[in-house]
Design a protein around this motif. Structure first.
Motif, PDB file in Angstrom:
ATOM      1  N   LEU A   1       0.947  -1.195  -0.075  1.00 46.68           N
ATOM      2  CA  LEU A   1       0.161   0.109   0.167  1.00 46.68           C
ATOM      3  C   LEU A   1       0.863   1.321  -0.041  1.00 46.68           C
ATOM      4  O   LEU A   1       1.914   1.363   0.809  1.00 46.68           O
ATOM      5  CB  LEU A   1      -0.700  -0.094   1.366  1.00 46.68           C
ATOM      6  N   ASP A   2       0.422   2.221  -1.017  1.00 54.99           N
ATOM      7  CA  ASP A   2       1.452   3.356  -1.096  1.00 54.99           C
ATOM      8  C   ASP A   2       0.545   4.688  -0.324  1.00 54.99           C
ATOM      9  O   ASP A   2      -0.378   5.101  -1.064  1.00 54.99           O
ATOM     10  CB  ASP A   2       1.943   3.680  -2.313  1.00 54.99           C
ATOM     11  N   LEU A   3       0.769   4.612   0.760  1.00 56.12           N
ATOM     12  CA  LEU A   3      -0.081   5.746   1.788  1.00 56.12           C
ATOM     13  C   LEU A   3       0.561   6.887   2.059  1.00 56.12           C
ATOM     14  O   LEU A   3       1.897   6.832   1.979  1.00 56.12           O
ATOM     15  CB  LEU A   3      -0.552   4.872   3.079  1.00 56.12           C
ATOM     16  N   GLU A   4       0.160   7.902   2.346  1.00 53.67           N
ATOM     17  CA  GLU A   4       0.481   9.296   2.733  1.00 53.67           C
ATOM     18  C   GLU A   4       1.393   8.903   4.047  1.00 53.67           C
ATOM     19  O   GLU A   4       2.463   9.419   4.351  1.00 53.67           O
ATOM     20  CB  GLU A   4      -0.405  10.360   3.139  1.00 53.67           C
ATOM     21  N   SER A   5       0.922   8.113   4.829  1.00 53.68           N
ATOM     22  CA  SER A   5       2.083   7.941   6.073  1.00 53.68           C
ATOM     23  C   SER A   5       3.169   6.765   5.821  1.00 53.68           C
ATOM     24  O   SER A   5       3.734   6.662   6.717  1.00 53.68           O
ATOM     25  CB  SER A   5       0.960   7.126   7.168  1.00 53.68           C
ATOM     26  N   GLY A   6       3.372   6.576   4.526  1.00 49.32           N
ATOM     27  CA  GLY A   6       4.427   5.612   4.330  1.00 49.32           C
ATOM     28  C   GLY A   6       3.772   4.276   3.507  1.00 49.32           C
ATOM     29  O   GLY A   6       2.783   3.994   3.174  1.00 49.32           O
ATOM     30  N   LYS A   7       4.838   3.811   2.953  1.00 52.52           N
ATOM     31  CA  LYS A   7       4.328   2.331   2.040  1.00 52.52           C
ATOM     32  C   LYS A   7       4.525   1.022   3.164  1.00 52.52           C
ATOM     33  O   LYS A   7       5.268   1.013   3.970  1.00 52.52           O
ATOM     34  CB  LYS A   7       5.783   2.122   1.346  1.00 52.52           C
ATOM     35  N   LYS A   8       3.382   0.309   3.076  1.00 49.60           N
ATOM     36  CA  LYS A   8       3.349  -1.000   4.053  1.00 49.60           C
ATOM     37  C   LYS A   8       2.771  -1.988   3.081  1.00 49.60           C
ATOM     38  O   LYS A   8       2.171  -2.206   2.243  1.00 49.60           O
ATOM     39  CB  LYS A   8       1.935  -0.612   4.977  1.00 49.60           C
ATOM     40  N   LYS A   9       3.777  -3.224   3.516  1.00 49.26           N
ATOM     41  CA  LYS A   9       3.342  -4.212   2.722  1.00 49.26           C
ATOM     42  C   LYS A   9       2.012  -5.057   3.102  1.00 49.26           C
ATOM     43  O   LYS A   9       2.109  -5.149   4.124  1.00 49.26           O
ATOM     44  CB  LYS A   9       4.792  -5.281   2.964  1.00 49.26           C
ATOM     45  N   ILE A  10       1.425  -5.701   2.225  1.00 48.78           N
ATOM     46  CA  ILE A  10       0.209  -6.345   2.672  1.00 48.78           C
ATOM     47  C   ILE A  10       0.194  -7.780   1.694  1.00 48.78           C
ATOM     48  O   ILE A  10      -0.684  -8.662   1.928  1.00 48.78           O
ATOM     49  CB  ILE A  10      -0.863  -5.414   2.087  1.00 48.78           C
ATOM     50  N   GLY A  11       1.210  -8.037   0.894  1.00 48.87           N
ATOM     51  CA  GLY A  11       1.075  -9.374   0.213  1.00 48.87           C
ATOM     52  C   GLY A  11       2.412  -9.768  -0.519  1.00 48.87           C
ATOM     53  O   GLY A  11       3.562  -8.928  -0.362  1.00 48.87           O
ATOM     54  N   GLY A  12       2.598 -10.913  -1.050  1.00 56.82           N
ATOM     55  CA  GLY A  12       3.761 -11.427  -1.852  1.00 56.82           C
ATOM     56  C   GLY A  12       3.151 -12.601  -2.774  1.00 56.82           C
ATOM     57  O   GLY A  12       2.257 -13.242  -2.482  1.00 56.82           O
TER      58      GLY A  12
END
Length: 462
Positions: free
Chosen positions: A311-322
């Motif tokens: 997820l590319d969010l304003e708060s940062g990039k967060k991994k959600i899968g692979g």
């Protein structure tokens, strides 16, 4: 716990320490049928010669709990679901309503009678599978019995696969974490009258060791199963990621493996590297679908090279899968196992798709159906073009996070600062160009390299 009197050989007397309560498990050949009842102070429970192990386990557990020698177990999750299983549960071999006879095709391919009337055992290198005929009305009790049993001490214990009559699916309380009626409705029908499509035949277990391992560690099963077929689980007890990584399996995580097979004459081996990129693009397209997040919110689902979903969010990039792709070559053909995990609605603090749409009821059933629908059409185009990346390159670069990104490549000596240009069309390598001075391209293989987003560093994968 102490026994106050020497029991007969066919009796088990359980007493508390001050003998104020008791329960007896009595195996008496004069009793024709076992009797399983609730426990109370001073209650006698009888078990006949046909007492099965699951009933005996419930009797013993109830007895110990009543005596205060065993803490009551939490039977339900906070959302009303059963407690998260800690050991594998029976799996179901299922097909879509349109292809209700596909289960028979799978059984015949494994060497069983298509009209399964008795347990069929299939032994392989890593696992033994027991295919058990089961009426839809009986499978809930069978699964719940297995919930109560401790995991087998023998790691080689057979995996149970329940086979229901053609056209029937397990009731909701037998698969409380996955709604097959909803899933098949969302999947729709994209197949021909004779051949089933992706997602129309699957093996589902609420808790399994690993959807990927079940396929790639059992070569006889791998080469015998007709394709396409999906291995699906709500919880993995030993999920696998890329390299030596493990994949955690929280509530609300969609995890599955898709088995494909085709001759190398249709898809040259050197084009297989693009499969992980293609499947990642299918995940992004599925998230942008109006039945999921829609185009605006779905645009925040991005790809990190080579096989991560963020997820590319304003708060940062967060991994959600692979994504994990394994291949096996036999007799001029290739088996491709595409493993995928996506956090759909995992609870905080873990990131998931639900962060983008907190008020929507995102479901694993819908996301899985959309991913398989998107990928199937892309896969057909990819194979027809013998693995050409050109039709997908623009969409992929639009979905990833790296265009013109400046990173340090630590796999060359000395390390160099480079700009990312894209993916090479011939071998699917990450193409970079040194920032300072004249120099040739530095192309990096997806296998063996790791991309550290936080450090802006590409290094050898350990």
């Amino acid at each position: 716990m102490a026994s106050l009197a020497r029991p007969a050989a066919n009796e088990l007397h359980l007493w508390d320490v001050n003998a104020s309560k008791f329960a007896v498990l009595l195996h008496n050949s004069d009793i024709a049928q076992p009797s399983v009842t609730n426990f109370g102070n001073g209650q006698l429970v009888n078990g006949g010669p046909d007492l099965d192990s699951s009933s005996a386990a419930r009797i013993l557990k109830g007895s110990l709990t009543t005596l205060g020698l065993l803490e009551p177990s939490p039977h339900t999750h906070k959302d009303g679901l059963p407690a998260v299983p800690r050991h594998p549960l029976p799996q179901f071999l299922l097909s879509s309503p349109r292809h209700s006879q596909a289960v028979h095709t799978v059984l015949e391919a494994l060497g069983a009678s298509s009209q399964l009337s008795d347990t069929f055992t299939f032994q392989d290198s890593a696992d033994t599978f027991k295919f058990v005929p089961c009426a839809a009305t009986d499978c809930t009790q069978l699964v719940n019995d297995r919930r109560e049993l401790a995991p087998p001490s023998d790691a080689r214990a057979a995996r149970e696969v329940l086979v229901l009559p053609p056209g029937s699916h397990p009731p909701r309380d037998a698969t409380p974490r996955f709604n097959f009626e909803q899933y098949f409705a969302q999947l729709g029908d994209h197949s021909s009258a004779s051949d089933w499509g992706m997602g129309e035949v699957l093996v589902y277990g609420e808790a399994v060791s690993s959807t990927q391992t079940m396929l790639d560690k059992n070569p006889k099963l791998l080469t015998s199963l007709p394709t396409p077929i999906v291995s699906l689980a709500s919880h993995q007890l030993a999920g696998r990621g890329r390299g030596a990584n493990t994949w955690l399996s929280p509530e609300g995580c969609l995890q599955f493996s898709l088995l494909l097979r085709l001759p190398l004459s249709r898809l040259p081996a050197q084009r297989l590297v693009f499969v992980q990129y293609l499947f990642g693009l299918a995940v992004v397209r599925a998230c942008k679908d109006e039945r999921a997040l829609g185009g605006n919110k779905g645009a925040n689902v991005r790809l990190k090279w080579p096989n991560d979903i963020y997820l590319d969010l304003e708060s940062g990039k967060k991994k959600i899968g692979g994504i994990l792709v394994n291949t096996s070559f036999t007799g001029g053909q290739v088996e491709i196992i595409i493993g995928c995990g996506v956090n759909v609605s995992t609870p905080a603090p873990m990131a998931s798709l639900s962060l983008l749409c907190p008020d929507a009821q995102l479901s694993s059933e819908t996301i899985l159906a959309l991913i398989l629908n998107k990928f199937e059409s892309m896969w057909e185009m990819f194979v027809e073009s013998r693995g050409s990346w050109a039709p997908f390159e623009e969409a992929y670069l639009d979905a990833w996070m790296h265009s013109d990104q400046s990173v340090t490549v630590a796999t060359v000596s000395p390390p160099q600062q480079v700009r990312i240009l894209g993916i090479t069309a011939d071998h699917g390598l990450l193409r970079t160009l040194p920032e300072k001075g004249a120099g040739d391209y530095i192309d990096l293989q997806p296998d063996g390299n790791s991309f550290d987003l936080m450090e802006g560093l590409i290094k050898a994968k350990k």
